[in-house]
Design an enzyme around this catalytic site. Sequence first.
Site, PDB file in Angstrom:
ATOM      1  N   PRO A   1       6.483  59.943  34.302  1.00  0.00           N
ATOM      2  CA  PRO A   1       6.363  59.815  32.854  1.00  0.00           C
ATOM      3  C   PRO A   1       5.182  58.966  32.394  1.00  0.00           C
ATOM      4  CG  PRO A   1       8.193  58.491  33.659  1.00  0.00           C
ATOM      5  CD  PRO A   1       7.733  59.353  34.806  1.00  0.00           C
ATOM      6  N   ASN A   2       4.590  59.430  31.317  1.00  0.00           N
ATOM      7  CA  ASN A   2       3.510  58.750  30.592  1.00  0.00           C
ATOM      8  C   ASN A   2       2.157  58.812  31.301  1.00  0.00           C
ATOM      9  OD1 ASN A   2       5.158  57.805  28.332  1.00  0.00           O
ATOM     10  ND2 ASN A   2       6.161  56.530  29.871  1.00  0.00           N
TER      11      ASN A   2
ATOM     12  N   ARG B   1      -3.867  55.346  27.407  1.00  0.00           N
ATOM     13  CA  ARG B   1      -2.690  54.480  27.579  1.00  0.00           C
ATOM     14  C   ARG B   1      -3.096  53.130  28.180  1.00  0.00           C
ATOM     15  NH1 ARG B   1       1.731  55.108  32.422  1.00  0.00           N
ATOM     16  NH2 ARG B   1       3.146  53.489  31.666  1.00  0.00           N
TER      17      ARG B   1
ATOM     18  N   TYR C   1      -4.554  50.476  32.986  1.00  0.00           N
ATOM     19  CA  TYR C   1      -4.646  51.729  33.755  1.00  0.00           C
ATOM     20  C   TYR C   1      -6.061  52.316  33.832  1.00  0.00           C
ATOM     21  CZ  TYR C   1       0.409  51.434  33.492  1.00  0.00           C
ATOM     22  OH  TYR C   1       1.719  51.005  33.599  1.00  0.00           O
TER      23      TYR C   1
ATOM     24  N   ASN D   1       3.321  59.270  42.405  1.00  0.00           N
ATOM     25  CA  ASN D   1       3.290  58.191  41.417  1.00  0.00           C
ATOM     26  C   ASN D   1       4.443  58.462  40.459  1.00  0.00           C
ATOM     27  OD1 ASN D   1       2.907  56.223  39.560  1.00  0.00           O
ATOM     28  ND2 ASN D   1       0.724  56.595  39.233  1.00  0.00           N
TER      29      ASN D   1
ATOM     30  N   ALA E   1       7.442  54.839  35.828  1.00  0.00           N
ATOM     31  CA  ALA E   1       8.593  53.961  35.579  1.00  0.00           C
ATOM     32  C   ALA E   1       9.825  54.350  36.398  1.00  0.00           C
ATOM     33  CB  ALA E   1       8.923  53.949  34.093  1.00  0.00           C
TER      34      ALA E   1
ATOM     35  N   HIS F   1      11.045  52.394  39.516  1.00  0.00           N
ATOM     36  CA  HIS F   1      11.838  51.167  39.440  1.00  0.00           C
ATOM     37  C   HIS F   1      13.307  51.417  39.121  1.00  0.00           C
ATOM     38  CE1 HIS F   1       7.751  49.742  39.386  1.00  0.00           C
ATOM     39  NE2 HIS F   1       7.536  50.259  38.196  1.00  0.00           N
TER      40      HIS F   1
ATOM     41  N   ASP G   1      17.185  59.692  46.363  1.00  0.00           N
ATOM     42  CA  ASP G   1      18.056  60.623  47.089  1.00  0.00           C
ATOM     43  C   ASP G   1      17.347  61.946  47.368  1.00  0.00           C
ATOM     44  OD1 ASP G   1      20.032  58.737  47.103  1.00  0.00           O
ATOM     45  OD2 ASP G   1      21.319  59.722  45.624  1.00  0.00           O
TER      46      ASP G   1
ATOM     47  N   GLU H   1       4.209  56.440  48.285  1.00  0.00           N
ATOM     48  CA  GLU H   1       4.321  55.945  46.908  1.00  0.00           C
ATOM     49  C   GLU H   1       2.985  55.337  46.493  1.00  0.00           C
ATOM     50  OE1 GLU H   1       7.470  53.018  46.353  1.00  0.00           O
ATOM     51  OE2 GLU H   1       6.380  52.119  44.674  1.00  0.00           O
TER      52      GLU H   1
ATOM     53  N   HIS I   1       0.510  53.683  43.083  1.00  0.00           N
ATOM     54  CA  HIS I   1       0.394  53.169  41.712  1.00  0.00           C
ATOM     55  C   HIS I   1      -1.055  52.825  41.423  1.00  0.00           C
ATOM     56  CE1 HIS I   1       4.728  52.910  41.466  1.00  0.00           C
ATOM     57  NE2 HIS I   1       4.697  52.361  42.668  1.00  0.00           N
ATOM     58  N   LEU I   2      -1.464  53.073  40.207  1.00  0.00           N
ATOM     59  CA  LEU I   2      -2.801  52.667  39.764  1.00  0.00           C
ATOM     60  C   LEU I   2      -2.895  51.145  39.693  1.00  0.00           C
ATOM     61  CD1 LEU I   2      -2.884  55.273  36.919  1.00  0.00           C
ATOM     62  CD2 LEU I   2      -4.622  55.201  38.706  1.00  0.00           C
ATOM     63  N   SER I   3      -1.908  50.544  39.036  1.00  0.00           N
ATOM     64  CA  SER I   3      -1.910  49.095  38.837  1.00  0.00           C
ATOM     65  C   SER I   3      -1.225  48.410  40.019  1.00  0.00           C
ATOM     66  CB  SER I   3      -1.182  48.749  37.530  1.00  0.00           C
ATOM     67  OG  SER I   3       0.182  49.115  37.616  1.00  0.00           O
TER      68      SER I   3
ATOM     69  N   ARG J   1       2.547  42.263  38.136  1.00  0.00           N
ATOM     70  CA  ARG J   1       3.005  42.527  36.762  1.00  0.00           C
ATOM     71  C   ARG J   1       4.430  42.016  36.556  1.00  0.00           C
ATOM     72  NH1 ARG J   1       1.702  48.518  35.217  1.00  0.00           N
ATOM     73  NH2 ARG J   1       2.174  47.640  33.149  1.00  0.00           N
TER      74      ARG J   1
ATOM     75  N   ARG K   1       8.944  45.417  37.678  1.00  0.00           N
ATOM     76  CA  ARG K   1       8.094  46.361  38.416  1.00  0.00           C
ATOM     77  C   ARG K   1       7.975  45.993  39.897  1.00  0.00           C
ATOM     78  NH1 ARG K   1       5.716  49.334  34.156  1.00  0.00           N
ATOM     79  NH2 ARG K   1       5.450  48.005  32.334  1.00  0.00           N
TER      80      ARG K   1
HETATM   81  C1  DQA Z   1       2.497  52.846  37.439  1.00  0.00           C
HETATM   82  C2  DQA Z   1       3.202  51.489  37.429  1.00  0.00           C
HETATM   83  C3  DQA Z   1       4.587  51.608  36.813  1.00  0.00           C
HETATM   84  O1  DQA Z   1       5.223  50.348  36.805  1.00  0.00           O
HETATM   85  C4  DQA Z   1       4.482  52.117  35.398  1.00  0.00           C
HETATM   86  O2  DQA Z   1       5.775  52.298  34.842  1.00  0.00           O
HETATM   87  C5  DQA Z   1       3.651  53.332  35.247  1.00  0.00           C
HETATM   88  C6  DQA Z   1       2.456  53.469  36.055  1.00  0.00           C
HETATM   89  C7  DQA Z   1       1.047  52.750  37.957  1.00  0.00           C
HETATM   90  O3  DQA Z   1       0.496  53.773  38.343  1.00  0.00           O
HETATM   91  O4  DQA Z   1       0.457  51.665  37.938  1.00  0.00           O
HETATM   92  O5  DQA Z   1       3.926  54.173  34.403  1.00  0.00           O
HETATM   93  O6  DQA Z   1       3.195  53.715  38.321  1.00  0.00           O
END
Ligand code: DQA
Length: 151
Positions: free
Chosen positions: A10-11, A18, A23, A74, A77, A80, A87, A98, A100-102, A107, A111
Amino acid sequence: MTAIHCLNGPNLNLLGTREPGIYGAATLADIERTLQAQAARLDIALTFRQTNHEGELVTFVQEAGAAGAGVLLNAAAYTHTSIALRDAIAGTGVIAVEIHLSNVHAREEFRHVSRIAPVCAGVISGLGPYSYVAGLDALAHLLRERRPSAS
Ligand code: DQA
């Protein structure tokens, strides 16, 4: 040919506008272009998908499993919170990395917890769009190690 599905939660469709201080400026389409170029160099068939819905992300993982593909994930959210996603990874037996950009560990505390990390082969966090490239390289390596006959 080795197959990898890069799945985005999501997002992440909002990347570019964003929270650019966190990001960065690259859009998801920019990241996909870079990743497709790297996949071509590594001779990998890359499928790139994004959804804002938890159940759809679960379905994407199941489809990757059915296709015999590795998963570059990725989960945003849902990383978490989602036991369903955990599952799905465990239940399909997909090899997942797994990403993540950040740097999620620099943070908010919520997270710092990942529901999916225990069922992933590894985690890459904090390298910006390069997290995707590093994750693809790592996953390609793992898949080839486990299936040495695959080209
Ligand atoms: C994220 C980190 C997550 O905590 C966050 O909810 C995101 C992006 C990242 O790529 O840094 O939506 O996965």
